[in-house]
Design a protein around this motif. Structure first.
Motif, PDB file in Angstrom:
ATOM      1  N   SER A  47     -22.752   7.642  44.169  1.00 46.58           N
ATOM      2  CA  SER A  47     -23.175   7.907  45.670  1.00 46.58           C
ATOM      3  C   SER A  47     -23.002   8.964  46.313  1.00 46.58           C
ATOM      4  O   SER A  47     -21.849  10.099  46.692  1.00 46.58           O
ATOM      5  CB  SER A  47     -21.311   6.913  46.365  1.00 46.58           C
ATOM      6  N   PRO A  48     -23.976  10.314  46.120  1.00 45.99           N
ATOM      7  CA  PRO A  48     -23.991  11.712  45.936  1.00 45.99           C
ATOM      8  C   PRO A  48     -24.211  11.775  47.643  1.00 45.99           C
ATOM      9  O   PRO A  48     -24.729  10.516  48.578  1.00 45.99           O
ATOM     10  CB  PRO A  48     -25.615  12.180  45.537  1.00 45.99           C
ATOM     11  N   ASP A  49     -23.727  12.956  47.734  1.00 44.96           N
ATOM     12  CA  ASP A  49     -23.770  12.897  49.837  1.00 44.96           C
ATOM     13  C   ASP A  49     -24.457  13.895  50.192  1.00 44.96           C
ATOM     14  O   ASP A  49     -25.013  13.226  50.418  1.00 44.96           O
ATOM     15  CB  ASP A  49     -22.343  14.395  49.282  1.00 44.96           C
ATOM     16  N   TYR A  50     -25.469  14.610  49.018  1.00 46.88           N
ATOM     17  CA  TYR A  50     -26.348  14.434  49.538  1.00 46.88           C
ATOM     18  C   TYR A  50     -27.987  15.250  48.264  1.00 46.88           C
ATOM     19  O   TYR A  50     -27.707  14.354  47.148  1.00 46.88           O
ATOM     20  CB  TYR A  50     -26.570  16.687  49.560  1.00 46.88           C
ATOM     21  N   ASP A  63     -28.681   1.355  39.709  1.00 39.89           N
ATOM     22  CA  ASP A  63     -27.802   1.504  39.220  1.00 39.89           C
ATOM     23  C   ASP A  63     -26.923   3.019  39.608  1.00 39.89           C
ATOM     24  O   ASP A  63     -25.502   3.072  39.573  1.00 39.89           O
ATOM     25  CB  ASP A  63     -27.740   1.326  37.813  1.00 39.89           C
ATOM     26  N   PHE A  64     -28.048   4.003  39.027  1.00 38.01           N
ATOM     27  CA  PHE A  64     -26.854   5.412  39.838  1.00 38.01           C
ATOM     28  C   PHE A  64     -26.333   5.382  40.753  1.00 38.01           C
ATOM     29  O   PHE A  64     -25.554   6.471  40.404  1.00 38.01           O
ATOM     30  CB  PHE A  64     -28.383   6.697  39.431  1.00 38.01           C
ATOM     31  N   PHE A  65     -27.084   4.914  42.175  1.00 37.03           N
ATOM     32  CA  PHE A  65     -26.613   5.599  43.587  1.00 37.03           C
ATOM     33  C   PHE A  65     -25.126   5.248  43.681  1.00 37.03           C
ATOM     34  O   PHE A  65     -24.499   5.385  44.150  1.00 37.03           O
ATOM     35  CB  PHE A  65     -27.510   4.894  44.306  1.00 37.03           C
ATOM     36  N   GLN A  66     -25.184   3.550  43.102  1.00 36.65           N
ATOM     37  CA  GLN A  66     -23.877   2.753  43.784  1.00 36.65           C
ATOM     38  C   GLN A  66     -22.900   3.708  42.469  1.00 36.65           C
ATOM     39  O   GLN A  66     -21.694   3.303  43.114  1.00 36.65           O
ATOM     40  CB  GLN A  66     -23.892   1.376  42.638  1.00 36.65           C
ATOM     41  N   LYS A  67     -23.310   3.756  41.267  1.00 38.45           N
ATOM     42  CA  LYS A  67     -22.149   4.281  40.485  1.00 38.45           C
ATOM     43  C   LYS A  67     -21.916   5.678  41.015  1.00 38.45           C
ATOM     44  O   LYS A  67     -20.778   6.612  41.399  1.00 38.45           O
ATOM     45  CB  LYS A  67     -22.762   4.860  38.941  1.00 38.45           C
ATOM     46  N   ALA A 108     -19.163  18.909  48.752  1.00 43.93           N
ATOM     47  CA  ALA A 108     -19.952  17.412  48.424  1.00 43.93           C
ATOM     48  C   ALA A 108     -20.838  17.429  46.834  1.00 43.93           C
ATOM     49  O   ALA A 108     -20.589  18.263  46.149  1.00 43.93           O
ATOM     50  CB  ALA A 108     -20.735  17.678  49.202  1.00 43.93           C
ATOM     51  N   LYS A 109     -20.808  15.618  46.335  1.00 45.86           N
ATOM     52  CA  LYS A 109     -21.556  15.689  45.580  1.00 45.86           C
ATOM     53  C   LYS A 109     -23.298  16.008  46.071  1.00 45.86           C
ATOM     54  O   LYS A 109     -23.418  15.135  46.683  1.00 45.86           O
ATOM     55  CB  LYS A 109     -21.279  14.128  44.897  1.00 45.86           C
ATOM     56  N   ILE A 110     -24.291  16.897  44.835  1.00 44.73           N
ATOM     57  CA  ILE A 110     -25.018  16.907  45.134  1.00 44.73           C
ATOM     58  C   ILE A 110     -26.131  16.091  44.015  1.00 44.73           C
ATOM     59  O   ILE A 110     -25.940  16.758  43.166  1.00 44.73           O
ATOM     60  CB  ILE A 110     -25.771  18.540  45.422  1.00 44.73           C
ATOM     61  N   TYR A 111     -26.380  15.681  44.364  1.00 45.99           N
ATOM     62  CA  TYR A 111     -27.887  15.339  43.001  1.00 45.99           C
ATOM     63  C   TYR A 111     -29.399  15.980  43.125  1.00 45.99           C
ATOM     64  O   TYR A 111     -29.766  15.927  44.266  1.00 45.99           O
ATOM     65  CB  TYR A 111     -28.291  14.084  43.215  1.00 45.99           C
ATOM     66  N   ILE A 112     -29.822  16.695  41.842  1.00 44.66           N
ATOM     67  CA  ILE A 112     -30.955  17.078  41.944  1.00 44.66           C
ATOM     68  C   ILE A 112     -31.343  16.418  40.988  1.00 44.66           C
ATOM     69  O   ILE A 112     -31.047  16.337  39.450  1.00 44.66           O
ATOM     70  CB  ILE A 112     -30.609  18.589  41.308  1.00 44.66           C
ATOM     71  N   SER A 113     -32.573  15.707  41.203  1.00 46.44           N
ATOM     72  CA  SER A 113     -33.816  14.958  40.772  1.00 46.44           C
ATOM     73  C   SER A 113     -34.841  16.002  40.405  1.00 46.44           C
ATOM     74  O   SER A 113     -34.952  17.501  40.525  1.00 46.44           O
ATOM     75  CB  SER A 113     -34.006  13.632  41.548  1.00 46.44           C
ATOM     76  N   GLY A 114     -34.920  15.953  39.116  1.00 42.28           N
ATOM     77  CA  GLY A 114     -35.902  16.915  38.391  1.00 42.28           C
ATOM     78  C   GLY A 114     -35.511  18.025  38.099  1.00 42.28           C
ATOM     79  O   GLY A 114     -36.234  19.334  38.252  1.00 42.28           O
TER      80      GLY A 114
END
Length: 309
Positions: free
Chosen positions: A56-59, A50-54, A5-11
């Motif tokens: 598209s993280p799963d989590y 724009d970041f989310f559009q490009k 899964a593609k996971i985005y960790i902000s911060g």
């Protein structure tokens, strides 16, 4: 969470975000995405979209925030309110728009009333007045919790909030003007030892009680929640144990090896008298912290200050 899964960790550069990345990598997750604040300004709605559009993280782990201790919270109230609201609004809304499977929002134990019944249950939110010195930050975090709740209700999102207690660990902030009490004390006592000072001055009376959790334990709890919990109730994350600031100062004095005395600056504010989280809910789900306070602080001190010893 699926291993691919593609996971985005902000911060991800902060104490919490970096700990989450360490935990995910140790569990075998490799498809992790993150951006520095220079690469992506999360207070900017268009840039976040724009970041989310490009990508598209799963989590999503929403750990990005403007944070600080009593002095910073009190001095920069407008910044703490505005920046945190904007970050939360943008990330949560775009997570909904781009169909993120699950989001975990990291709030804070300061969301609870100043004179809340102890230990603090999740249901005590909005049951009394906030601590004035961190009211702006707390209001922003409360808004984030309610945003997750309402997006769940209206749109059927799986967005969860967690309220960690006071944290410490790798990548903590040791700036004495903006840091929290534990790292500030570590730095003060270490400097005093190196300078062979007679005493260390500590804010307040030492009477307030606080709970402390190592950030690696928090990251473990975040991973546990993303794997195991899909409920609608926000979760407290802590140890269920607290200590007075006076006891904390004495513990840190012993760990650092400082031989001098402690002077209490009674002209400085104490803040909330006690802030102990009720962690019975997450305990029932099966998660418990691993590091005790003495062991955790000793580990942090060795890692952070060993080069000066």
């Amino acid at each position: 969470m699926e291993k691919n899964a593609k996971i985005y960790i902000s911060g991800h550069k902060g104490m919490v975000g970096s700990a989450i990345i360490r935990t995910l990598r140790s569990k075998g997750y490799k498809n992790l995405i993150y951006r520095t604040s220079k690469e992506l300004d999360l207070t900017n709605q268009l840039a976040t979209k724009d970041f989310f559009q490009k990508e598209s993280p799963d989590y999503v782990f929403l750990a990005a925030a403007k944070v600080g201790g009593i002095e910073a919270n009190n001095k920069y109230r407008a910044q703490f309110l505005y920046e945190n609201l904007m970050i939360q609004n943008n990330v949560i809304h775009q997570s909904y728009k781009y169909k993120v499977k699950k989001l975990l929002f990291l709030a804070s134990s300061c969301i609870y009333p100043k004179f809340s019944e102890q230990p603090i249950k999740e249901e005590y939110l909005l049951s009394g007045k906030l601590e004035p010195t961190n009211e702006a930050y707390a209001i922003a975090k409360i808004a984030g919790i309610k945003m997750c709740e309402t997006y769940n209700y209206q749109y059927g999102c799986n967005f969860i909030s967690a309220m960690p207690t006071n944290l410490y660990g790798p990548n903590d902030n040791y700036d004495l003007k903006n840091s929290h009490v534990l790292p500030a004390l570590l730095k003060k006592f270490h400097k005093a030892k190196m300078n062979k000072s007679d005493s260390v001055k500590v804010w307040g009376s030492g009477a307030p009680k606080r709970e402390f959790l190592h950030v690696d334990d928090l990251a473990d709890a975040c991973y546990f929640i993303m794997q195991e919990y899909n409920g609608r109730v926000s979760l407290n994350i802590g140890t269920g144990e607290d200590i007075t600031i006076k006891e904390l100062a004495q513990l840190i004095r012993n760990i650092t090896g400082f031989k001098g005395g402690i002077k209490w600056d009674l002209d400085k504010p104490d803040g909330t008298p006690r802030k102990l989280l009720d962690v019975s809910l997450i305990h029932k789900l099966g998660w418990h912290h691993k590091l005790n306070l003495k062991e955790g602080i000793s580990q942090v001190y060795t890692e952070k200050f060993h080069s000066d010893n």
